[in-house]
Design an enzyme around this catalytic site. Structure first.
Site, mmCIF file in Angstrom:
data_model
loop_
_atom_site.group_PDB
_atom_site.id
_atom_site.type_symbol
_atom_site.label_atom_id
_atom_site.label_comp_id
_atom_site.label_asym_id
_atom_site.label_seq_id
_atom_site.Cartn_x
_atom_site.Cartn_y
_atom_site.Cartn_z
ATOM 1 N N SER A 114 0.842 -1.197 0.000
ATOM 2 C CA SER A 114 0.000 0.000 0.000
ATOM 3 C C SER A 114 0.880 1.251 0.000
ATOM 4 O O SER A 114 1.748 1.400 -0.861
ATOM 5 C CB SER A 114 -0.970 -0.029 1.190
ATOM 6 O OG SER A 114 -1.956 0.958 1.051
ATOM 7 N N ASP A 392 -8.429 -4.874 -6.092
ATOM 8 C CA ASP A 392 -8.012 -3.945 -5.050
ATOM 9 C C ASP A 392 -8.548 -2.557 -5.377
ATOM 10 O O ASP A 392 -8.305 -2.042 -6.478
ATOM 11 C CB ASP A 392 -6.479 -3.917 -4.987
ATOM 12 C CG ASP A 392 -5.936 -3.071 -3.842
ATOM 13 O OD1 ASP A 392 -6.719 -2.377 -3.179
ATOM 14 O OD2 ASP A 392 -4.708 -3.115 -3.633
#
Length: 490
Positions: A114, A392
Protein backbone atom coordinates in the site's frame (compact mmCIF):
# COMPACT_ATOMS: atom_id res chain seq x y z
CA UNK A 1 14.21 6.88 17.48
CA UNK A 2 12.73 4.15 15.30
CA UNK A 3 11.70 0.75 16.60
CA UNK A 4 12.50 -2.37 14.66
CA UNK A 5 11.90 -6.09 15.02
CA UNK A 6 14.15 -8.87 13.73
CA UNK A 7 13.57 -12.49 12.68
CA UNK A 8 16.88 -14.38 12.49
CA UNK A 9 15.25 -17.80 12.50
CA UNK A 10 16.63 -18.54 9.03
CA UNK A 11 19.75 -16.37 9.15
CA UNK A 12 22.89 -17.99 7.72
CA UNK A 13 26.08 -16.01 8.44
CA UNK A 14 28.36 -15.33 5.52
CA UNK A 15 25.82 -15.55 2.73
CA UNK A 16 23.08 -13.35 4.03
CA UNK A 17 20.46 -11.03 2.62
CA UNK A 18 18.31 -8.64 4.65
CA UNK A 19 14.59 -8.30 3.96
CA UNK A 20 13.21 -5.03 5.32
CA UNK A 21 9.46 -4.61 5.61
CA UNK A 22 8.39 -0.99 5.84
CA UNK A 23 5.91 -0.53 8.68
CA UNK A 24 3.96 2.13 6.81
CA UNK A 25 1.24 4.27 8.35
CA UNK A 26 0.62 2.24 11.51
CA UNK A 27 2.40 0.86 14.55
CA UNK A 28 5.18 -1.52 13.55
CA UNK A 29 3.68 -4.05 15.96
CA UNK A 30 0.84 -4.52 13.49
CA UNK A 31 3.35 -5.86 10.94
CA UNK A 32 4.94 -8.55 13.11
CA UNK A 33 2.74 -11.32 11.63
CA UNK A 34 4.36 -10.69 8.24
CA UNK A 35 7.74 -11.20 9.91
CA UNK A 36 6.69 -14.41 11.61
CA UNK A 37 4.60 -16.27 9.01
CA UNK A 38 4.09 -13.77 6.18
CA UNK A 39 6.14 -12.66 3.22
CA UNK A 40 9.30 -11.72 5.15
CA UNK A 41 9.53 -15.17 6.73
CA UNK A 42 8.77 -16.83 3.39
CA UNK A 43 11.61 -15.03 1.61
CA UNK A 44 14.06 -15.36 4.51
CA UNK A 45 13.40 -19.11 4.71
CA UNK A 46 14.13 -19.52 1.01
CA UNK A 47 17.38 -17.55 1.08
CA UNK A 48 18.89 -17.92 4.56
CA UNK A 49 18.16 -14.25 5.10
CA UNK A 50 17.41 -11.93 7.98
CA UNK A 51 13.94 -10.41 8.34
CA UNK A 52 13.32 -6.92 9.70
CA UNK A 53 10.25 -4.76 10.29
CA UNK A 54 11.13 -1.07 10.55
CA UNK A 55 8.58 1.20 12.17
CA UNK A 56 7.88 4.40 10.24
CA UNK A 57 8.93 7.53 12.09
CA UNK A 58 5.98 9.26 13.83
CA UNK A 59 4.00 6.00 14.03
CA UNK A 60 3.74 3.57 16.94
CA UNK A 61 6.39 4.56 19.46
CA UNK A 62 8.83 5.98 16.91
CA UNK A 63 7.96 9.56 17.64
CA UNK A 64 10.15 12.25 19.11
CA UNK A 65 7.74 15.20 19.20
CA UNK A 66 5.75 16.37 22.20
CA UNK A 67 2.55 16.95 20.25
CA UNK A 68 0.99 16.61 16.80
CA UNK A 69 0.68 20.24 15.79
CA UNK A 70 1.28 21.36 12.21
CA UNK A 71 4.84 22.43 13.04
CA UNK A 72 5.60 19.18 14.89
CA UNK A 73 4.48 17.16 11.87
CA UNK A 74 6.36 19.17 9.24
CA UNK A 75 9.04 16.49 8.81
CA UNK A 76 6.44 13.77 8.22
CA UNK A 77 6.99 13.74 4.47
CA UNK A 78 8.09 11.40 1.72
CA UNK A 79 11.67 12.65 1.39
CA UNK A 80 12.46 12.62 5.11
CA UNK A 81 10.89 9.19 5.62
CA UNK A 82 13.02 7.78 2.79
CA UNK A 83 16.14 9.30 4.33
CA UNK A 84 15.26 7.69 7.68
CA UNK A 85 15.10 4.25 6.08
CA UNK A 86 18.34 4.81 4.18
CA UNK A 87 20.12 5.87 7.36
CA UNK A 88 18.89 2.74 9.13
CA UNK A 89 20.07 0.42 6.36
CA UNK A 90 23.51 1.99 6.20
CA UNK A 91 24.18 2.04 9.95
CA UNK A 92 22.21 -0.60 11.88
CA UNK A 93 24.09 -3.18 13.93
CA UNK A 94 21.90 -6.13 14.88
CA UNK A 95 22.20 -7.43 18.42
CA UNK A 96 23.65 -10.93 18.61
CA UNK A 97 25.03 -10.79 15.05
CA UNK A 98 28.77 -10.19 14.63
CA UNK A 99 28.55 -9.86 10.86
CA UNK A 100 28.27 -6.36 9.36
CA UNK A 101 25.00 -6.48 7.46
CA UNK A 102 24.74 -2.81 6.54
CA UNK A 103 24.07 -1.66 3.00
CA UNK A 104 25.59 -1.45 0.47
CA UNK A 105 27.91 -4.24 1.64
CA UNK A 106 24.95 -6.62 2.04
CA UNK A 107 22.02 -6.98 -0.35
CA UNK A 108 18.87 -5.46 1.13
CA UNK A 109 15.46 -6.24 -0.36
CA UNK A 110 12.89 -3.61 0.59
CA UNK A 111 9.24 -4.72 0.85
CA UNK A 112 6.10 -2.68 1.43
CA UNK A 113 2.37 -2.88 0.90
CA UNK A 114 0.00 0.00 0.00
CA UNK A 115 1.56 3.33 1.06
CA UNK A 116 4.59 1.34 2.24
CA UNK A 117 4.57 -0.32 -1.18
CA UNK A 118 5.00 3.06 -2.82
CA UNK A 119 7.82 3.73 -0.37
CA UNK A 120 9.49 0.47 -1.39
CA UNK A 121 9.41 1.53 -5.04
CA UNK A 122 10.63 5.01 -4.15
CA UNK A 123 13.51 3.64 -2.07
CA UNK A 124 14.73 1.63 -5.05
CA UNK A 125 14.68 4.83 -7.15
CA UNK A 126 16.10 7.22 -4.54
CA UNK A 127 18.74 4.94 -2.98
CA UNK A 128 19.72 2.39 -5.64
CA UNK A 129 23.13 1.80 -4.02
CA UNK A 130 21.55 0.85 -0.70
CA UNK A 131 18.38 -0.90 -1.89
CA UNK A 132 19.53 -3.81 -3.99
CA UNK A 133 15.96 -4.82 -4.78
CA UNK A 134 12.41 -3.87 -3.85
CA UNK A 135 8.98 -5.48 -3.89
CA UNK A 136 6.14 -2.98 -4.16
CA UNK A 137 2.81 -4.60 -3.31
CA UNK A 138 -0.40 -2.64 -3.96
CA UNK A 139 1.97 0.30 -4.28
CA UNK A 140 0.11 3.59 -4.66
CA UNK A 141 2.85 5.23 -6.74
CA UNK A 142 0.29 7.59 -8.28
CA UNK A 143 -0.81 10.26 -5.83
CA UNK A 144 -4.16 11.80 -6.79
CA UNK A 145 -6.14 14.66 -5.33
CA UNK A 146 -9.46 13.11 -6.40
CA UNK A 147 -9.69 9.34 -6.03
CA UNK A 148 -13.20 8.51 -7.24
CA UNK A 149 -11.93 5.30 -8.83
CA UNK A 150 -11.58 3.66 -5.40
CA UNK A 151 -15.35 3.23 -5.07
CA UNK A 152 -15.70 2.42 -8.74
CA UNK A 153 -13.58 -0.71 -8.36
CA UNK A 154 -15.97 -1.87 -5.65
CA UNK A 155 -18.96 -1.08 -7.86
CA UNK A 156 -17.49 -3.04 -10.77
CA UNK A 157 -16.35 -6.14 -8.87
CA UNK A 158 -18.94 -6.55 -6.11
CA UNK A 159 -21.74 -9.08 -6.45
CA UNK A 160 -23.78 -7.73 -9.41
CA UNK A 161 -27.10 -7.70 -7.56
CA UNK A 162 -25.56 -5.95 -4.57
CA UNK A 163 -23.81 -3.42 -6.78
CA UNK A 164 -26.98 -2.62 -8.73
CA UNK A 165 -29.04 -2.23 -5.56
CA UNK A 166 -26.41 0.09 -4.11
CA UNK A 167 -26.44 2.22 -7.26
CA UNK A 168 -30.22 2.43 -7.30
CA UNK A 169 -30.45 3.10 -3.57
CA UNK A 170 -27.98 5.98 -3.81
CA UNK A 171 -29.85 7.46 -6.77
CA UNK A 172 -33.07 7.31 -4.75
CA UNK A 173 -31.46 8.80 -1.66
CA UNK A 174 -29.96 11.67 -3.65
CA UNK A 175 -33.32 12.40 -5.26
CA UNK A 176 -35.09 12.45 -1.90
CA UNK A 177 -32.47 14.80 -0.48
CA UNK A 178 -32.73 17.03 -3.56
CA UNK A 179 -36.42 17.60 -2.91
CA UNK A 180 -35.96 18.02 0.86
CA UNK A 181 -39.58 17.18 1.79
CA UNK A 182 -38.85 13.61 2.85
CA UNK A 183 -35.25 14.01 4.00
CA UNK A 184 -36.19 13.86 7.70
CA UNK A 185 -38.04 10.51 7.53
CA UNK A 186 -35.26 9.16 5.31
CA UNK A 187 -32.61 10.00 7.91
CA UNK A 188 -34.85 8.53 10.60
CA UNK A 189 -34.96 5.28 8.62
CA UNK A 190 -31.17 5.13 9.00
CA UNK A 191 -31.35 6.05 12.68
CA UNK A 192 -29.85 9.54 12.39
CA UNK A 193 -32.83 11.89 12.37
CA UNK A 194 -30.76 14.41 14.35
CA UNK A 195 -27.94 14.71 11.81
CA UNK A 196 -28.05 18.25 10.48
CA UNK A 197 -26.08 18.19 7.22
CA UNK A 198 -27.18 16.00 4.32
CA UNK A 199 -23.57 15.50 3.23
CA UNK A 200 -22.70 14.08 6.65
CA UNK A 201 -25.60 11.68 6.28
CA UNK A 202 -24.50 10.35 2.89
CA UNK A 203 -20.92 10.15 4.14
CA UNK A 204 -22.04 8.09 7.12
CA UNK A 205 -23.81 5.52 4.98
CA UNK A 206 -20.60 4.91 3.03
CA UNK A 207 -19.29 3.06 6.10
CA UNK A 208 -19.77 -0.57 4.96
CA UNK A 209 -18.07 0.09 1.61
CA UNK A 210 -14.67 0.59 3.23
CA UNK A 211 -14.74 -3.01 4.45
CA UNK A 212 -14.13 -4.23 0.88
CA UNK A 213 -10.45 -3.32 1.34
CA UNK A 214 -10.33 -5.41 4.54
CA UNK A 215 -10.99 -8.65 2.67
CA UNK A 216 -8.15 -11.16 3.04
CA UNK A 217 -7.85 -14.69 1.70
CA UNK A 218 -7.01 -15.93 5.22
CA UNK A 219 -10.34 -15.97 7.12
CA UNK A 220 -8.53 -15.62 10.45
CA UNK A 221 -7.45 -12.06 9.61
CA UNK A 222 -9.82 -11.00 6.83
CA UNK A 223 -13.12 -9.19 7.15
CA UNK A 224 -16.43 -10.58 5.83
CA UNK A 225 -18.31 -7.37 6.63
CA UNK A 226 -18.84 -6.28 3.04
CA UNK A 227 -20.28 -9.64 1.98
CA UNK A 228 -22.54 -9.71 5.04
CA UNK A 229 -23.74 -6.22 4.16
CA UNK A 230 -24.54 -7.30 0.61
CA UNK A 231 -26.54 -10.28 1.84
CA UNK A 232 -28.47 -8.06 4.25
CA UNK A 233 -29.27 -5.52 1.53
CA UNK A 234 -31.57 -7.89 -0.36
CA UNK A 235 -33.29 -9.72 2.48
CA UNK A 236 -37.10 -9.95 2.29
CA UNK A 237 -38.91 -8.11 5.04
CA UNK A 238 -41.20 -10.00 7.39
CA UNK A 239 -44.41 -9.13 5.54
CA UNK A 240 -42.91 -9.62 2.08
CA UNK A 241 -42.71 -12.92 0.25
CA UNK A 242 -39.16 -14.30 -0.18
CA UNK A 243 -39.42 -14.18 -3.97
CA UNK A 244 -39.49 -10.35 -3.94
CA UNK A 245 -35.70 -10.51 -3.76
CA UNK A 246 -35.69 -11.72 -7.37
CA UNK A 247 -37.74 -8.76 -8.59
CA UNK A 248 -36.16 -5.65 -10.06
CA UNK A 249 -35.35 -2.74 -7.78
CA UNK A 250 -38.37 -0.46 -7.54
CA UNK A 251 -40.93 -3.13 -8.42
CA UNK A 252 -44.23 -2.32 -6.65
CA UNK A 253 -44.03 -5.53 -4.62
CA UNK A 254 -40.63 -4.42 -3.24
CA UNK A 255 -41.82 -1.00 -2.09
CA UNK A 256 -42.41 -0.17 1.58
CA UNK A 257 -44.40 2.84 2.82
CA UNK A 258 -43.68 4.84 5.99
CA UNK A 259 -45.59 7.57 7.83
CA UNK A 260 -45.10 10.98 6.30
CA UNK A 261 -45.19 9.81 2.69
CA UNK A 262 -41.82 8.06 2.41
CA UNK A 263 -41.96 5.04 0.12
CA UNK A 264 -38.80 3.16 -0.76
CA UNK A 265 -37.48 -0.17 -2.03
CA UNK A 266 -36.66 -2.89 0.50
CA UNK A 267 -32.98 -2.44 -0.33
CA UNK A 268 -33.10 1.02 1.27
CA UNK A 269 -35.02 -0.30 4.27
CA UNK A 270 -32.39 -3.00 4.76
CA UNK A 271 -29.60 -0.48 4.18
CA UNK A 272 -31.03 1.70 6.94
CA UNK A 273 -31.38 -1.24 9.33
CA UNK A 274 -27.75 -2.24 8.73
CA UNK A 275 -26.46 1.28 9.38
CA UNK A 276 -28.51 1.57 12.57
CA UNK A 277 -27.27 -1.76 13.90
CA UNK A 278 -23.59 -1.58 12.93
CA UNK A 279 -22.77 2.14 12.82
CA UNK A 280 -25.25 4.34 14.66
CA UNK A 281 -25.30 1.98 17.62
CA UNK A 282 -21.68 2.91 18.34
CA UNK A 283 -22.70 6.46 19.26
CA UNK A 284 -22.36 6.56 23.07
CA UNK A 285 -25.43 7.15 25.19
CA UNK A 286 -25.86 10.81 25.97
CA UNK A 287 -24.28 12.01 22.72
CA UNK A 288 -26.30 13.50 19.89
CA UNK A 289 -26.09 12.28 16.29
CA UNK A 290 -24.43 15.57 15.43
CA UNK A 291 -21.77 15.05 18.10
CA UNK A 292 -21.07 11.52 16.89
CA UNK A 293 -21.31 11.88 13.14
CA UNK A 294 -21.30 15.58 12.30
CA UNK A 295 -18.14 16.99 10.72
CA UNK A 296 -18.73 20.73 10.64
CA UNK A 297 -17.66 21.60 14.19
CA UNK A 298 -14.00 22.63 13.88
CA UNK A 299 -13.38 22.13 17.59
CA UNK A 300 -13.63 18.34 17.08
CA UNK A 301 -10.30 18.45 15.24
CA UNK A 302 -8.26 20.80 17.43
CA UNK A 303 -6.72 18.34 19.91
CA UNK A 304 -3.03 17.96 19.01
CA UNK A 305 -1.98 15.61 21.82
CA UNK A 306 0.02 12.47 21.02
CA UNK A 307 -3.05 10.30 21.56
CA UNK A 308 -4.71 11.76 18.44
CA UNK A 309 -2.95 9.39 16.05
CA UNK A 310 -5.56 9.98 13.32
CA UNK A 311 -3.67 13.22 12.65
CA UNK A 312 -0.63 11.35 11.28
CA UNK A 313 -1.73 9.73 8.01
CA UNK A 314 -4.25 12.53 7.46
CA UNK A 315 -1.37 15.02 7.56
CA UNK A 316 0.34 13.05 4.79
CA UNK A 317 -2.93 12.97 2.83
CA UNK A 318 -3.36 16.73 3.18
CA UNK A 319 0.24 17.63 2.29
CA UNK A 320 1.44 15.15 -0.36
CA UNK A 321 -0.77 12.14 -1.13
CA UNK A 322 -4.38 13.25 -1.54
CA UNK A 323 -6.75 10.36 -2.28
CA UNK A 324 -9.95 12.21 -1.44
CA UNK A 325 -12.65 9.68 -2.27
CA UNK A 326 -15.37 11.55 -4.11
CA UNK A 327 -18.23 10.65 -6.40
CA UNK A 328 -17.25 10.38 -10.09
CA UNK A 329 -16.78 13.86 -11.63
CA UNK A 330 -18.77 12.69 -14.66
CA UNK A 331 -22.43 12.48 -13.54
CA UNK A 332 -23.16 9.86 -16.21
CA UNK A 333 -20.81 7.34 -14.57
CA UNK A 334 -22.67 4.89 -12.29
CA UNK A 335 -21.85 5.37 -8.61
CA UNK A 336 -22.37 3.73 -5.25
CA UNK A 337 -21.81 6.89 -3.18
CA UNK A 338 -23.74 10.14 -3.20
CA UNK A 339 -23.04 12.93 -5.66
CA UNK A 340 -22.76 15.17 -2.59
CA UNK A 341 -19.40 13.62 -1.67
CA UNK A 342 -17.14 16.12 -3.41
CA UNK A 343 -13.63 17.51 -3.03
CA UNK A 344 -14.73 20.43 -0.88
CA UNK A 345 -16.34 18.12 1.66
CA UNK A 346 -13.62 15.47 1.66
CA UNK A 347 -10.75 17.96 2.02
CA UNK A 348 -12.26 20.38 4.55
CA UNK A 349 -10.77 18.40 7.43
CA UNK A 350 -7.32 19.51 6.27
CA UNK A 351 -8.30 23.09 7.01
CA UNK A 352 -10.09 22.16 10.21
CA UNK A 353 -7.32 20.06 11.73
CA UNK A 354 -4.08 21.83 10.82
CA UNK A 355 -3.82 25.48 11.76
CA UNK A 356 -0.92 27.34 10.10
CA UNK A 357 2.23 26.90 12.12
CA UNK A 358 5.22 29.15 12.65
CA UNK A 359 7.40 27.00 10.39
CA UNK A 360 4.92 25.17 8.13
CA UNK A 361 1.50 25.65 6.58
CA UNK A 362 -0.54 22.85 5.04
CA UNK A 363 -1.12 23.73 1.36
CA UNK A 364 -4.63 24.40 0.02
CA UNK A 365 -4.42 21.06 -1.79
CA UNK A 366 -1.82 18.28 -1.49
CA UNK A 367 1.38 18.73 -3.47
CA UNK A 368 1.06 15.36 -5.23
CA UNK A 369 3.86 16.30 -7.63
CA UNK A 370 6.50 15.38 -5.03
CA UNK A 371 5.21 11.81 -5.14
CA UNK A 372 4.45 11.49 -8.83
CA UNK A 373 7.79 12.89 -10.00
CA UNK A 374 9.42 9.72 -8.65
CA UNK A 375 7.85 7.63 -11.39
CA UNK A 376 4.08 7.69 -11.06
CA UNK A 377 2.38 4.86 -12.99
CA UNK A 378 5.55 4.20 -14.97
CA UNK A 379 7.97 3.75 -12.07
CA UNK A 380 10.39 1.01 -13.05
CA UNK A 381 13.91 -0.23 -12.36
CA UNK A 382 15.76 -3.50 -12.53
CA UNK A 383 15.05 -5.54 -9.40
CA UNK A 384 11.84 -3.63 -8.67
CA UNK A 385 8.83 -5.96 -8.52
CA UNK A 386 5.27 -4.65 -8.91
CA UNK A 387 2.53 -6.88 -7.44
CA UNK A 388 -1.14 -5.91 -7.30
CA UNK A 389 -4.57 -7.37 -6.66
CA UNK A 390 -7.08 -7.51 -9.50
CA UNK A 391 -9.97 -6.21 -7.38
CA UNK A 392 -8.01 -3.95 -5.05
CA UNK A 393 -9.79 -0.57 -4.76
CA UNK A 394 -6.31 1.01 -4.72
CA UNK A 395 -5.30 -0.58 -8.05
CA UNK A 396 -6.24 2.62 -9.98
CA UNK A 397 -3.35 4.33 -8.15
CA UNK A 398 -0.78 1.62 -8.90
CA UNK A 399 1.24 0.70 -12.00
CA UNK A 400 -1.53 -1.83 -12.79
CA UNK A 401 -4.05 1.02 -13.13
CA UNK A 402 -6.26 1.11 -16.20
CA UNK A 403 -4.62 4.50 -16.83
CA UNK A 404 -1.12 3.00 -16.88
CA UNK A 405 0.80 1.46 -19.75
CA UNK A 406 0.95 -2.32 -19.73
CA UNK A 407 4.37 -3.86 -19.39
CA UNK A 408 6.14 -7.18 -19.65
CA UNK A 409 6.55 -9.43 -16.63
CA UNK A 410 10.21 -10.50 -16.37
CA UNK A 411 12.50 -11.94 -13.70
CA UNK A 412 14.41 -8.67 -13.51
CA UNK A 413 11.29 -6.49 -13.53
CA UNK A 414 8.40 -8.61 -12.22
CA UNK A 415 4.95 -7.23 -12.98
CA UNK A 416 2.29 -9.47 -11.49
CA UNK A 417 -1.43 -9.36 -10.81
CA UNK A 418 -3.16 -11.67 -8.30
CA UNK A 419 -6.52 -12.89 -9.67
CA UNK A 420 -9.37 -11.76 -7.39
CA UNK A 421 -6.77 -10.30 -5.05
CA UNK A 422 -7.58 -7.29 -2.91
CA UNK A 423 -5.02 -5.30 -0.89
CA UNK A 424 -1.40 -6.60 -0.70
CA UNK A 425 -2.63 -10.21 -0.70
CA UNK A 426 0.91 -11.53 -1.10
CA UNK A 427 1.97 -10.08 2.26
CA UNK A 428 0.02 -12.70 4.21
CA UNK A 429 1.22 -16.26 4.67
CA UNK A 430 0.56 -19.44 6.64
CA UNK A 431 2.88 -21.59 8.74
CA UNK A 432 2.21 -24.41 6.29
CA UNK A 433 2.36 -23.00 2.72
CA UNK A 434 0.45 -26.03 1.43
CA UNK A 435 -2.62 -24.67 3.21
CA UNK A 436 -2.59 -21.44 1.20
CA UNK A 437 -5.01 -20.96 -1.73
CA UNK A 438 -3.51 -21.87 -5.13
CA UNK A 439 -3.19 -18.26 -6.34
CA UNK A 440 -1.36 -17.29 -3.13
CA UNK A 441 0.99 -20.27 -3.27
CA UNK A 442 1.69 -19.34 -6.88
CA UNK A 443 2.59 -15.72 -6.17
CA UNK A 444 4.78 -16.72 -3.22
CA UNK A 445 6.63 -19.26 -5.36
CA UNK A 446 7.14 -16.65 -8.07
CA UNK A 447 8.43 -14.14 -5.52
CA UNK A 448 10.93 -16.63 -4.14
CA UNK A 449 12.05 -17.42 -7.69
CA UNK A 450 12.71 -13.84 -8.77
CA UNK A 451 14.42 -12.90 -5.48
CA UNK A 452 16.73 -15.90 -5.81
CA UNK A 453 17.41 -14.82 -9.40
CA UNK A 454 18.30 -11.31 -8.22
CA UNK A 455 20.66 -12.62 -5.55
CA UNK A 456 22.61 -14.72 -8.04
CA UNK A 457 23.71 -11.45 -9.62
CA UNK A 458 24.82 -9.91 -6.32
CA UNK A 459 28.39 -8.74 -5.98
CA UNK A 460 29.26 -7.08 -2.72
CA UNK A 461 30.19 -3.47 -2.93
CA UNK A 462 33.54 -3.04 -1.16
CA UNK A 463 33.41 0.71 -0.69
CA UNK A 464 33.31 2.11 2.81
CA UNK A 465 29.94 3.10 4.18
CA UNK A 466 30.12 6.65 5.39
CA UNK A 467 27.55 8.81 3.67
CA UNK A 468 24.52 8.10 5.79
CA UNK A 469 26.00 8.32 9.22
CA UNK A 470 23.79 9.74 11.92
CA UNK A 471 23.89 7.38 14.90
CA UNK A 472 20.46 7.09 16.43
CA UNK A 473 18.89 5.10 19.23
CA UNK A 474 16.28 2.51 18.49
CA UNK A 475 14.56 -0.24 20.37
CA UNK A 476 14.18 -3.62 18.79
CA UNK A 477 12.65 -6.99 19.35
CA UNK A 478 14.06 -10.27 18.15
CA UNK A 479 11.27 -12.38 16.76
CA UNK A 480 12.14 -16.06 16.76
CA UNK A 481 10.16 -19.07 17.92
CA UNK A 482 10.18 -17.26 21.22
CA UNK A 483 10.44 -13.49 21.37
CA UNK A 484 13.41 -11.84 23.05
CA UNK A 485 13.59 -8.13 23.80
CA UNK A 486 16.80 -6.36 22.88
CA UNK A 487 18.17 -2.86 22.43
CA UNK A 488 20.19 -1.67 19.45
CA UNK A 489 21.78 1.43 18.03
CA UNK A 490 22.32 2.53 14.47
Amino acid sequence: MQRYWVNKRHYQPGSSVVFLLDGGETSGEDRIPFLDTGIVDILARATGGLGVVLEHRYYGESIATKNLTTDSLRFLNNAQSAADSANFMANVQFSGIDENLTAPGTPWIYYGGSYAGARAAHMRVLYPDLVYGAIASSAVTHAAIINWEYMDIIRRYADPTCSLHLQKAIETIDTILDHRVLSAPLKALFGVHGLKHDVDFVSLIESPLGSWQAKVWDPKVGSTTFDEFCVALNQPLGHKKPDVTRLEYGHPDRMVSFPGGLKVDIAIVNYGAWIKKHVVSRCPEGFSHEECFGTFDDTHYQDTSLSEIWRLWLFQVCTEWGYFTTAPPDPTVPRIISKRIDLEYESKICRQAYDPGEHFTVPPLPNVTVVNELGDFDIAMDRLAIIDGEVDPWRPDTPHSDYANDREDTMLRPFKIIPNGVHHYDEYGLQNPDDEPPEIRKIHEEMVAFVQHWLRDWKADSQEISAYGLIKSVSCFLVARSSVHCDGKW
